[in-house]
Design a protein around this motif. Sequence first.
Motif, PDB file in Angstrom:
ATOM      1  N   CYS A 142       0.837  -1.197   0.000  1.00  0.00           N
ATOM      2  CA  CYS A 142       0.000   0.000   0.000  1.00  0.00           C
ATOM      3  C   CYS A 142       0.875   1.251   0.000  1.00  0.00           C
ATOM      4  O   CYS A 142       1.966   1.254   0.594  1.00  0.00           O
ATOM      5  CB  CYS A 142      -0.920  -0.001   1.221  1.00  0.00           C
ATOM      6  SG  CYS A 142      -2.116   1.359   1.253  1.00  0.00           S
ATOM      7  N   VAL A 150       0.649   5.373   0.971  1.00  0.00           N
ATOM      8  CA  VAL A 150      -0.093   6.473   1.586  1.00  0.00           C
ATOM      9  C   VAL A 150       0.398   7.758   0.933  1.00  0.00           C
ATOM     10  O   VAL A 150       1.577   8.112   1.034  1.00  0.00           O
ATOM     11  CB  VAL A 150       0.131   6.530   3.106  1.00  0.00           C
ATOM     12  CG1 VAL A 150      -0.625   7.703   3.708  1.00  0.00           C
ATOM     13  CG2 VAL A 150      -0.313   5.227   3.757  1.00  0.00           C
ATOM     14  N   LYS A 156      -2.304  -0.531  -4.192  1.00  0.00           N
ATOM     15  CA  LYS A 156      -3.345   0.165  -3.444  1.00  0.00           C
ATOM     16  C   LYS A 156      -2.825   1.501  -2.920  1.00  0.00           C
ATOM     17  O   LYS A 156      -1.703   1.580  -2.406  1.00  0.00           O
ATOM     18  CB  LYS A 156      -3.812  -0.709  -2.277  1.00  0.00           C
ATOM     19  CG  LYS A 156      -4.899  -0.083  -1.402  1.00  0.00           C
ATOM     20  CD  LYS A 156      -5.243  -1.041  -0.256  1.00  0.00           C
ATOM     21  CE  LYS A 156      -6.287  -0.447   0.672  1.00  0.00           C
ATOM     22  NZ  LYS A 156      -6.576  -1.375   1.808  1.00  0.00           N
ATOM     23  N   LEU A 206      -3.854   4.965  -0.500  1.00  0.00           N
ATOM     24  CA  LEU A 206      -4.737   5.615   0.467  1.00  0.00           C
ATOM     25  C   LEU A 206      -4.347   7.083   0.598  1.00  0.00           C
ATOM     26  O   LEU A 206      -3.152   7.416   0.598  1.00  0.00           O
ATOM     27  CB  LEU A 206      -4.621   4.965   1.858  1.00  0.00           C
ATOM     28  CG  LEU A 206      -4.953   3.472   1.995  1.00  0.00           C
ATOM     29  CD1 LEU A 206      -4.713   3.037   3.431  1.00  0.00           C
ATOM     30  CD2 LEU A 206      -6.390   3.194   1.583  1.00  0.00           C
ATOM     31  N   ASP A 207      -5.356   7.964   0.693  1.00  0.00           N
ATOM     32  CA  ASP A 207      -5.015   9.336   1.062  1.00  0.00           C
ATOM     33  C   ASP A 207      -4.905   9.390   2.590  1.00  0.00           C
ATOM     34  O   ASP A 207      -5.140   8.394   3.281  1.00  0.00           O
ATOM     35  CB  ASP A 207      -6.032  10.341   0.523  1.00  0.00           C
ATOM     36  CG  ASP A 207      -7.449  10.122   1.067  1.00  0.00           C
ATOM     37  OD1 ASP A 207      -7.594   9.537   2.162  1.00  0.00           O
ATOM     38  OD2 ASP A 207      -8.407  10.537   0.383  1.00  0.00           O
ATOM     39  N   GLU A 208      -4.555  10.555   3.141  1.00  0.00           N
ATOM     40  CA  GLU A 208      -4.295  10.626   4.573  1.00  0.00           C
ATOM     41  C   GLU A 208      -5.538  10.302   5.401  1.00  0.00           C
ATOM     42  O   GLU A 208      -5.456   9.608   6.426  1.00  0.00           O
ATOM     43  CB  GLU A 208      -3.749  11.998   4.970  1.00  0.00           C
ATOM     44  CG  GLU A 208      -3.328  12.044   6.434  1.00  0.00           C
ATOM     45  CD  GLU A 208      -2.612  13.328   6.805  1.00  0.00           C
ATOM     46  OE1 GLU A 208      -2.031  13.380   7.910  1.00  0.00           O
ATOM     47  OE2 GLU A 208      -2.627  14.281   6.003  1.00  0.00           O
ATOM     48  N   ALA A 209      -6.704  10.769   4.958  1.00  0.00           N
ATOM     49  CA  ALA A 209      -7.931  10.503   5.708  1.00  0.00           C
ATOM     50  C   ALA A 209      -8.226   9.003   5.764  1.00  0.00           C
ATOM     51  O   ALA A 209      -8.592   8.461   6.821  1.00  0.00           O
ATOM     52  CB  ALA A 209      -9.106  11.254   5.072  1.00  0.00           C
ATOM     53  N   GLN A 210      -8.052   8.329   4.629  1.00  0.00           N
ATOM     54  CA  GLN A 210      -8.280   6.885   4.601  1.00  0.00           C
ATOM     55  C   GLN A 210      -7.253   6.151   5.468  1.00  0.00           C
ATOM     56  O   GLN A 210      -7.574   5.167   6.145  1.00  0.00           O
ATOM     57  CB  GLN A 210      -8.211   6.384   3.151  1.00  0.00           C
ATOM     58  CG  GLN A 210      -9.338   6.895   2.271  1.00  0.00           C
ATOM     59  CD  GLN A 210      -9.091   6.611   0.796  1.00  0.00           C
ATOM     60  OE1 GLN A 210      -7.961   6.695   0.317  1.00  0.00           O
ATOM     61  NE2 GLN A 210     -10.154   6.281   0.075  1.00  0.00           N
ATOM     62  N   PHE A 211      -6.022   6.645   5.437  1.00  0.00           N
ATOM     63  CA  PHE A 211      -4.966   6.046   6.256  1.00  0.00           C
ATOM     64  C   PHE A 211      -5.288   6.175   7.743  1.00  0.00           C
ATOM     65  O   PHE A 211      -5.164   5.218   8.513  1.00  0.00           O
ATOM     66  CB  PHE A 211      -3.631   6.736   5.933  1.00  0.00           C
ATOM     67  CG  PHE A 211      -2.488   6.361   6.826  1.00  0.00           C
ATOM     68  CD1 PHE A 211      -2.067   5.048   6.943  1.00  0.00           C
ATOM     69  CD2 PHE A 211      -1.828   7.330   7.563  1.00  0.00           C
ATOM     70  CE1 PHE A 211      -1.013   4.698   7.775  1.00  0.00           C
ATOM     71  CE2 PHE A 211      -0.766   7.002   8.388  1.00  0.00           C
ATOM     72  CZ  PHE A 211      -0.360   5.676   8.493  1.00  0.00           C
ATOM     73  N   ASP A 261      -8.237   6.504   9.046  1.00  0.00           N
ATOM     74  CA  ASP A 261      -9.368   5.612   9.329  1.00  0.00           C
ATOM     75  C   ASP A 261      -8.889   4.179   9.556  1.00  0.00           C
ATOM     76  O   ASP A 261      -9.387   3.465  10.431  1.00  0.00           O
ATOM     77  CB  ASP A 261     -10.374   5.645   8.185  1.00  0.00           C
ATOM     78  CG  ASP A 261     -11.182   6.947   8.159  1.00  0.00           C
ATOM     79  OD1 ASP A 261     -11.204   7.643   9.194  1.00  0.00           O
ATOM     80  OD2 ASP A 261     -11.764   7.256   7.103  1.00  0.00           O
ATOM     81  N   GLN A 262      -7.901   3.753   8.741  1.00  0.00           N
ATOM     82  CA  GLN A 262      -7.403   2.388   8.892  1.00  0.00           C
ATOM     83  C   GLN A 262      -6.647   2.237  10.214  1.00  0.00           C
ATOM     84  O   GLN A 262      -6.780   1.211  10.894  1.00  0.00           O
ATOM     85  CB  GLN A 262      -6.494   2.012   7.722  1.00  0.00           C
ATOM     86  CG  GLN A 262      -6.038   0.559   7.770  1.00  0.00           C
ATOM     87  CD  GLN A 262      -5.807  -0.012   6.409  1.00  0.00           C
ATOM     88  OE1 GLN A 262      -6.209   0.546   5.399  1.00  0.00           O
ATOM     89  NE2 GLN A 262      -5.129  -1.150   6.364  1.00  0.00           N
TER      90      GLN A 262
END
Length: 786
Positions: A748, A750, A768, A770-775, A777-778
């Motif tokens: 992944c 980020v 894959k 992820l932007d920071e917000a998705q990161f 959230d994970q």
Amino acid sequence: MTDVAQRIAELRNELDAHNYRYYVLDEPSVPDAEYDRLFRELQALEAEHPELVTPESPTQRVGGEALSAFGEVRHEVPMLSLGNAFEEDDLRAFDRSVQHGLGVSGGDLFGGGAEIEYSCEPKLDGLAVSLRYENGQLVRGATRGDGSTGEDITSNVRTIRNVPLKLQGKGWPQVLEVRGEVFMPKSGFEELNARQAESGGKTFANPRNAAAGSLRQLDPKITASRPLEFCCYGVGQVSGELPGTQVAMLQQLKAWGVPISRELKLAKGVEACLDYYRDIGQRRMSLAYDIDGVVFKVNNIEDQQQLGFRARTPHWAIAHKFPAQEELTELLDVEFQVGRTGAVTPVARLNPVKVAGVMVANATLHNMDEVARLGVMIGDTVIIRRAGDVIPQVMAVVPERRPRNARPVHIPEQCPVCGSAVERTQLVKRSKGKESVSEGSVYRCVGRLSCQAQLKQAIIHFVSRRAMDIEGLGDKTIEQLVDEKLIGSPADLYKLSFEQIIGLEGFAEVSSNKLLAAIENSKRPSLARFIYALGIPDVGEETAKVLARSLASLARVRQALPEVLTYLPDIGLEVAHEIHSFFEDAHNQQVISALLGECGLELQDEGELSAEFSAVATLGGMLDKLNIPTVGPGAAQKLAERFGSLEGVLNADWLDMRQALPERQAKAVREFFDQAANAQRARAIEQQLREFGMHWQSEKKVAEGLPLAGQTWVLTGTLEVMSRDVAKEKLESLGAKVAGSVSAKTHCVVAGPGAGSKLAKAGELGVKVLDEAQFLDQLKAYGIEA
């Protein structure tokens, strides 16, 4: 500590000190040739003993740290150093390794394979910088720093006359990071020194120091007044396509207005490279600028990518250094300096002599073994070399010129800084059932933190970015605090008052409050950061992470016996003894207790023992760790199977012992445990294994593994909620490996604002993203808050 481990530790400390003086202070203290010798010695030792390699070793990384006076810049693509060639055979060996790496050798053992094309250009003697262009506009300039993080010098590079503020032509990528060297021509250097002398200002030792000092001015107007120039040698982050060869890429950059070397040439085969090296070497003194060698790079960019990188250097490029230059002078005296670890180092004071255009008055002698090897005496005529045209070293003595009144060099009995005793280090080598002690090459002041030299360096380490990360506590501030006796240990930092700080040079109301806030904000460090900050010998950042992740509490780390520590990954017995000795020391205990008590530090990430180490010990394995003479893992396992418990082994009589082992081994075991101290030690180890939950009879926790174990993640762009260092720590705490480049094995990426080539590469490979917000959230899904 073994002889090898001790020598590796000494080399790392010395190289780190040299890196700091060279890259950060611009005050180099040893010749390039001596640095290169130390570096090659360290490389050789680490190659022979890969188990001793640590991520913080100078071989794994490029030397230097960003100055606190400038903002920090994180390099998306690391700015690496180059490997060195000193002899023609070194360059031929490099060429053979390139052929082998590309699978095109097809020749004999003497290098008669395919001819590789190389770009050739002089190795300028200046300061490496990065220039970032977005949509053709210069938006940022940065120094190399430690290779990952540099200094923001945008305002200063904009004053350099040959740096384009806007690219010419068209077709340039949206993001183009240009890398090169800022240097000062010889004529400009002479004019600058003349002006400085006339005005009573500081003159510079050589053009490199003048360039580095000019580029690091806090006032850009000063930089603008200096005759600096820029020369591009490559690129970093690029969002689009560039020509497929090194030479064509540089020519394209030239078309966009970026200055490149006028001596850039293409050579086919290693012999053509050597012809270029010899030619420019003959013309070296007539060039308008200082050079210290030639850089050769594989010309084909795809071939560069195939060859790849070592930890700190590319496989596809090399710097062929020019021979050192030497002069004779008189050794007037030998003085002694004290370093962070207490090492007392002899320094030669010389009758000043001009070597390769620079006046040399001091040279290092490293240690007393080196003094003995050289046979040097005060009053001798010595050969001084400035290898790489930078830093001087004593190479040899001219014995026939020795005066009658020459005096031997003696190590002082008392520390020249604090007056404590100076003792020679003892090297302890442990093997089955015995310890052997030999003398080391280093003498140390035993004053430790009562010695101001050691105290200053210990606190500088404690507050550093990867330790407690207290911004605003620079070296000079710490020196003031120690000199004014305002601090005597790291704990005293947390007792500083506003009145004490504002009284320091360079501090006003705002900066004093800012420093107090930074100290307060450091009171909740992760366990790993705190362990690293303590400065335990041989415990670098990665070892600190291992201790924190595995034992998960400072109490367990402090109590852990050496044999118990060796159950942890990559911790050998010698390092384990260093850790145990550190926490047994009464002074260290007092400082730690003060930090955690009256100073109010609260360690984060503490908890239960890592599941992977629950019930990890076996009786046979524990018996093997006791180093009983003649008893290896096989014999230890037989004892375990025969007696089933430690007490069974301890209480076994001769006949029972003979049922498990041959006579010689049985006798060795019985004699070993007949010594009360050995039996007591074994019982203490078993008791601690029980207390920690590592005993073979402990409850075996389900080792589900960390959720991201085995995954490789990449961070790119600017993260706004947390720094990338913090994001890396979070990912590592979940078991992920954080890499610097994207590949098909990347799990992944980020991507924050400003992400460039890594994001594009992830798209090409279908990785894959992820932007920071998705990161965030994970992370939250795994129970980790930002």
